[in-house]
Write a protein that holds these residues in place. Structure first.
Motif, PDB file in Angstrom:
ATOM      1  N   SER A   1       0.833  -1.195   0.000  1.00 33.22           N
ATOM      2  CA  SER A   1       0.000   0.000   0.000  1.00 33.22           C
ATOM      3  C   SER A   1       0.866   1.243   0.000  1.00 33.22           C
ATOM      4  O   SER A   1       2.100   1.169   0.119  1.00 33.22           O
TER       5      SER A   1
ATOM      6  N   LYS B   1      -3.997  -7.877  -3.069  1.00 30.77           N
ATOM      7  CA  LYS B   1      -4.187  -6.830  -4.072  1.00 30.77           C
ATOM      8  C   LYS B   1      -3.124  -6.920  -5.161  1.00 30.77           C
ATOM      9  O   LYS B   1      -3.422  -6.798  -6.355  1.00 30.77           O
TER      10      LYS B   1
ATOM     11  N   ARG C   1      -9.670  -0.401 -12.682  1.00 25.82           N
ATOM     12  CA  ARG C   1      -9.714   1.013 -12.329  1.00 25.82           C
ATOM     13  C   ARG C   1     -10.677   1.272 -11.168  1.00 25.82           C
ATOM     14  O   ARG C   1     -10.459   2.197 -10.378  1.00 25.82           O
ATOM     15  N   ILE C   2     -11.701   0.468 -11.053  1.00 22.58           N
ATOM     16  CA  ILE C   2     -12.730   0.690 -10.027  1.00 22.58           C
ATOM     17  C   ILE C   2     -12.140   0.567  -8.624  1.00 22.58           C
ATOM     18  O   ILE C   2     -12.470   1.339  -7.724  1.00 22.58           O
ATOM     19  N   TRP C   3     -11.249  -0.380  -8.429  1.00 22.22           N
ATOM     20  CA  TRP C   3     -10.737  -0.652  -7.077  1.00 22.22           C
ATOM     21  C   TRP C   3      -9.255  -0.365  -6.892  1.00 22.22           C
ATOM     22  O   TRP C   3      -8.725  -0.478  -5.785  1.00 22.22           O
ATOM     23  N   ALA C   4      -8.559   0.028  -7.969  1.00 25.28           N
ATOM     24  CA  ALA C   4      -7.125   0.314  -7.837  1.00 25.28           C
ATOM     25  C   ALA C   4      -6.747   1.506  -8.705  1.00 25.28           C
ATOM     26  O   ALA C   4      -5.749   1.481  -9.418  1.00 25.28           O
ATOM     27  N   GLN C   5      -7.517   2.566  -8.615  1.00 24.05           N
ATOM     28  CA  GLN C   5      -7.334   3.688  -9.533  1.00 24.05           C
ATOM     29  C   GLN C   5      -6.013   4.437  -9.343  1.00 24.05           C
ATOM     30  O   GLN C   5      -5.530   5.107 -10.250  1.00 24.05           O
TER      31      GLN C   5
END
Length: 264
Positions: free
Chosen positions: A5, A94, A125-129
């Motif tokens: 992260s 992830k 893109r929705i969850w890792a933009q």
């Protein structure tokens, strides 16, 4: 905390890898990492060594290791049947999914299924933009889609290529390709020259310089000899060489049908 992260211990190491800064990955000081991140860091460093052409040394380093991740590294380091792709998942949910997305997109692009590659990018893109890897994957697809997507891809590659902290020979070549698609030949030339200054034997930069010269109408007779000689030494199976050899063979076969007949 997820080590990959934005605040994680491995984010810089991970970004260096996907920015193709493989030597920076190898040289990264892992002494201060927490014990649970030692193996993921080692995997990234081993993968970087494979990408740098040190596959035999990596195989020797992981011989007899029991961890599944290191067994996977050994499989990656085995001599490939085709071009080597340094994708291999790390121990983070992830990151595993992101690298799987990147690999799937590469497969779809190889199959000329840009539509399927785009679907993967839109979903990611929705969850890792904010992911660097998603930006790169989207740019790969953008270079296939064309139009305004060329400009978007150019922004990503130029930002990586021209910042000292993130620049690599691969990002410079990628920038050059995007600039070429946009008709900005001077910018493409500058990026390729930077790439060859970093790594004079980088095959794609050598090949793309010839492509650029043809597009800009330069006399390429001497350059073609130089490129073929250089590519033959660094990558005899480079697509430019194999494609031209195939086309030459097809031409010769076609020409035999039209040989002049000598009258008796």
């Amino acid at each position: 905390m997820d080590p990959f992260s934005a605040e994680g211990e491995l984010i810089n190491l991970h970004n260096h890898f996907h920015q193709s800064q493989y030597q920076d990955v190898v040289d990264f000081d892992t002494a201060a990492l927490s014990p649970e991140n030692a193996l993921p860091a080692r995997v990234l460093q081993l993968r970087a060594r494979v990408a740098l052409g040190q596959a035999d040394d990596v195989l020797a380093d992981v011989q007899g290791e029991a961890e599944p991740e290191l067994e996977a590294v050994a499989a990656l380091a085995e001599p490939p049947a085709g071009p080597r792709t340094p994708w291999l998942c790390c121990r983070s949910t992830k990151v595993i999914v992101l690298e799987a997305v990147a690999l799937i997109v590469q497969i779809h692009l190889q199959q000329n299924r840009t539509d399927l590659a785009l679907k993967e990018v839109v979903a990611a893109r929705i969850w890792a933009q904010d992911s660097l890897l998603v930006n790169l994957v989207e740019s790969w697809v953008g270079l296939r889609l064309g139009g305004e997507k060329y400009q978007q891809a150019s922004y990503v590659f130029e930002e990586l290529a021209q910042a000292p902290a993130t620049s690599s020979v691969r990002s410079l070549v990628s920038q050059a390709v995007a600039e070429l698609h946009l008709g900005r030949t001077e910018e493409a030339q500058a990026a390729l020259e930077q790439a060859l200054k970093k790594e004079p034997a980088f095959a794609d930069a050598i090949a793309d310089l010839l492509v650029l010269s043809v597009i800009t109408g330069k006399d390429t007779k001497e350059l073609t000899r130089h490129v073929f000689h250089s590519l033959g030494k660094v990558d005899a199976q480079h697509p430019l060489l194999t494609d031209l050899a195939e086309k030459s063979d097809l031409f010769d076969k076609a020409a035999t049908k039209y040989k002049a007949k000598v009258a008796a």
